[in-house]
Design an enzyme around this catalytic site. Structure first.
Site, PDB file in Angstrom:
ATOM      1  N   CYS A   6      14.421  -5.817  20.618  1.00  0.00           N
ATOM      2  CA  CYS A   6      13.650  -4.779  19.928  1.00  0.00           C
ATOM      3  C   CYS A   6      14.178  -3.387  20.278  1.00  0.00           C
ATOM      4  O   CYS A   6      14.293  -3.030  21.453  1.00  0.00           O
ATOM      5  CB  CYS A   6      12.172  -4.908  20.324  1.00  0.00           C
ATOM      6  N   CYS A   9      11.657  -1.314  22.442  1.00  0.00           N
ATOM      7  CA  CYS A   9      11.596  -1.833  23.823  1.00  0.00           C
ATOM      8  C   CYS A   9      12.837  -1.393  24.598  1.00  0.00           C
ATOM      9  O   CYS A   9      12.741  -1.027  25.772  1.00  0.00           O
ATOM     10  CB  CYS A   9      11.496  -3.359  23.825  1.00  0.00           C
ATOM     11  N   ASP A  32      11.692  11.536  16.816  1.00  0.00           N
ATOM     12  CA  ASP A  32      12.270  10.708  15.755  1.00  0.00           C
ATOM     13  C   ASP A  32      13.704  11.172  15.487  1.00  0.00           C
ATOM     14  O   ASP A  32      13.980  12.367  15.401  1.00  0.00           O
ATOM     15  CB  ASP A  32      11.421  10.803  14.480  1.00  0.00           C
ATOM     16  N   HIS A  48       4.966  -4.535  23.903  1.00  0.00           N
ATOM     17  CA  HIS A  48       5.429  -4.771  22.539  1.00  0.00           C
ATOM     18  C   HIS A  48       4.364  -5.461  21.692  1.00  0.00           C
ATOM     19  O   HIS A  48       3.891  -6.546  22.044  1.00  0.00           O
ATOM     20  CB  HIS A  48       6.695  -5.640  22.537  1.00  0.00           C
ATOM     21  N   ASN A  89       2.651   3.117   9.978  1.00  0.00           N
ATOM     22  CA  ASN A  89       3.096   2.236   8.904  1.00  0.00           C
ATOM     23  C   ASN A  89       2.979   0.784   9.359  1.00  0.00           C
ATOM     24  O   ASN A  89       3.319   0.463  10.503  1.00  0.00           O
ATOM     25  CB  ASN A  89       4.554   2.528   8.543  1.00  0.00           C
ATOM     26  N   HIS A 100       8.033  -2.556  16.050  1.00  0.00           N
ATOM     27  CA  HIS A 100       7.325  -2.307  17.315  1.00  0.00           C
ATOM     28  C   HIS A 100       6.365  -1.177  16.978  1.00  0.00           C
ATOM     29  O   HIS A 100       6.808  -0.082  16.581  1.00  0.00           O
ATOM     30  CB  HIS A 100       8.324  -1.902  18.421  1.00  0.00           C
ATOM     31  N   HIS A 102       4.217   1.900  16.275  1.00  0.00           N
ATOM     32  CA  HIS A 102       4.412   3.301  16.665  1.00  0.00           C
ATOM     33  C   HIS A 102       3.535   4.186  15.803  1.00  0.00           C
ATOM     34  O   HIS A 102       3.277   3.878  14.635  1.00  0.00           O
ATOM     35  CB  HIS A 102       5.881   3.714  16.545  1.00  0.00           C
TER      36      HIS A 102
HETATM   37  P1  AMP Z   1       8.682   3.317  10.422  1.00  0.00           P
HETATM   38  O1  AMP Z   1       9.286   3.444   9.044  1.00  0.00           O
HETATM   39  O2  AMP Z   1       7.244   3.711  10.474  1.00  0.00           O
HETATM   40  O3  AMP Z   1       8.971   1.962  11.025  1.00  0.00           O
HETATM   41  O4  AMP Z   1       9.426   4.403  11.306  1.00  0.00           O
HETATM   42  C1  AMP Z   1      10.518   4.128  12.111  1.00  0.00           C
HETATM   43  C2  AMP Z   1      11.054   5.459  12.555  1.00  0.00           C
HETATM   44  O5  AMP Z   1      11.937   5.245  13.654  1.00  0.00           O
HETATM   45  C3  AMP Z   1      11.841   6.211  11.477  1.00  0.00           C
HETATM   46  O6  AMP Z   1      11.222   7.473  11.220  1.00  0.00           O
HETATM   47  C4  AMP Z   1      13.237   6.376  12.101  1.00  0.00           C
HETATM   48  O7  AMP Z   1      13.824   7.630  11.815  1.00  0.00           O
HETATM   49  C5  AMP Z   1      12.947   6.218  13.587  1.00  0.00           C
HETATM   50  N1  AMP Z   1      14.048   5.744  14.396  1.00  0.00           N
HETATM   51  C6  AMP Z   1      14.869   4.688  14.142  1.00  0.00           C
HETATM   52  N2  AMP Z   1      15.761   4.530  15.132  1.00  0.00           N
HETATM   53  C7  AMP Z   1      15.498   5.505  16.046  1.00  0.00           C
HETATM   54  C8  AMP Z   1      16.074   5.875  17.296  1.00  0.00           C
HETATM   55  N3  AMP Z   1      17.115   5.204  17.825  1.00  0.00           N
HETATM   56  N4  AMP Z   1      15.558   6.944  17.948  1.00  0.00           N
HETATM   57  C9  AMP Z   1      14.515   7.635  17.425  1.00  0.00           C
HETATM   58  N5  AMP Z   1      13.917   7.319  16.256  1.00  0.00           N
HETATM   59  C10 AMP Z   1      14.397   6.278  15.574  1.00  0.00           C
HETATM   60 ZN    ZN Z   2       9.399  -3.761  21.194  1.00  0.00          ZN
END
Ligand code: AMP
Ligand code: ZN
Length: 115
Positions: A6, A9, A32, A48, A89, A100, A102
């Site tokens: 993940c 994680c 983000d 998780h 989401n 995971h 958030h």
């Molecule tokens: P969601 O669409 O709600 O699953 O949001 C996932 C979020 O994670 C998106 O806004 C991505 O830009 C962000 N994201 C993906 N990979 C990373 C990363 N390595 N570091 C920080 N944010 C990330």
């Molecule tokens: Zn996780």
């Protein structure tokens, strides 16, 4: 998904770099990578779970901390008076990309779209 596969994680464990904003025993907060607003943080439980469908699997303290940190971050980053938006989401219709749970915390601009 197993925790070692993940993305979030691995970020929490420090195996993948992130721009950390805050951490305590329950949660990890980082910027983000593709911000949709001047302030765009992701608030992540250290335990998780895939999505809000599994909220019941979190301990009550951990679940509470996901919410009580929001006004603390808002105050610290200058959003408390101007306002901010939080988004969780869940699943494909919501466009959840990372499995995971958030909480998105967004601020520093006016949001015109409801969702
Ligand atoms: P969601 O669409 O709600 O699953 O949001 C996932 C979020 O994670 C998106 O806004 C991505 O830009 C962000 N994201 C993906 N990979 C990373 C990363 N390595 N570091 C920080 N944010 C990330
Ligand atoms: Zn996780």
């Amino acid at each position: 998904m197993t925790d070692d596969k993940c993305l979030f994680c691995r970020i929490i464990k420090g195996e993948i770099p992130s721009d950390k904003v805050y951490e305590d025993e329950h949660i990890f907060v980082f910027k983000d990578i593709n911000p949709k607003a001047p302030v765009h943080f992701l608030i992540v439980p250290k335990q998780h779970i895939d999505s809000s469908n599994e909220f019941k699997q979190l301990k009550k303290d951990q679940l509470a901390r996901l919410l009580t940190v929001i006004p603390e971050l808002a105050e610290k980053h200058g959003l408390a008076d101007s306002g901010y938006r939080t988004i969780i989401n869940c699943g494909s219709d919501a466009g959840q990309e990372v499995q995971h749970l958030h909480v998105h915390l967004l601020g520093g601009k006016k949001f015109t779209f409801f969702a």
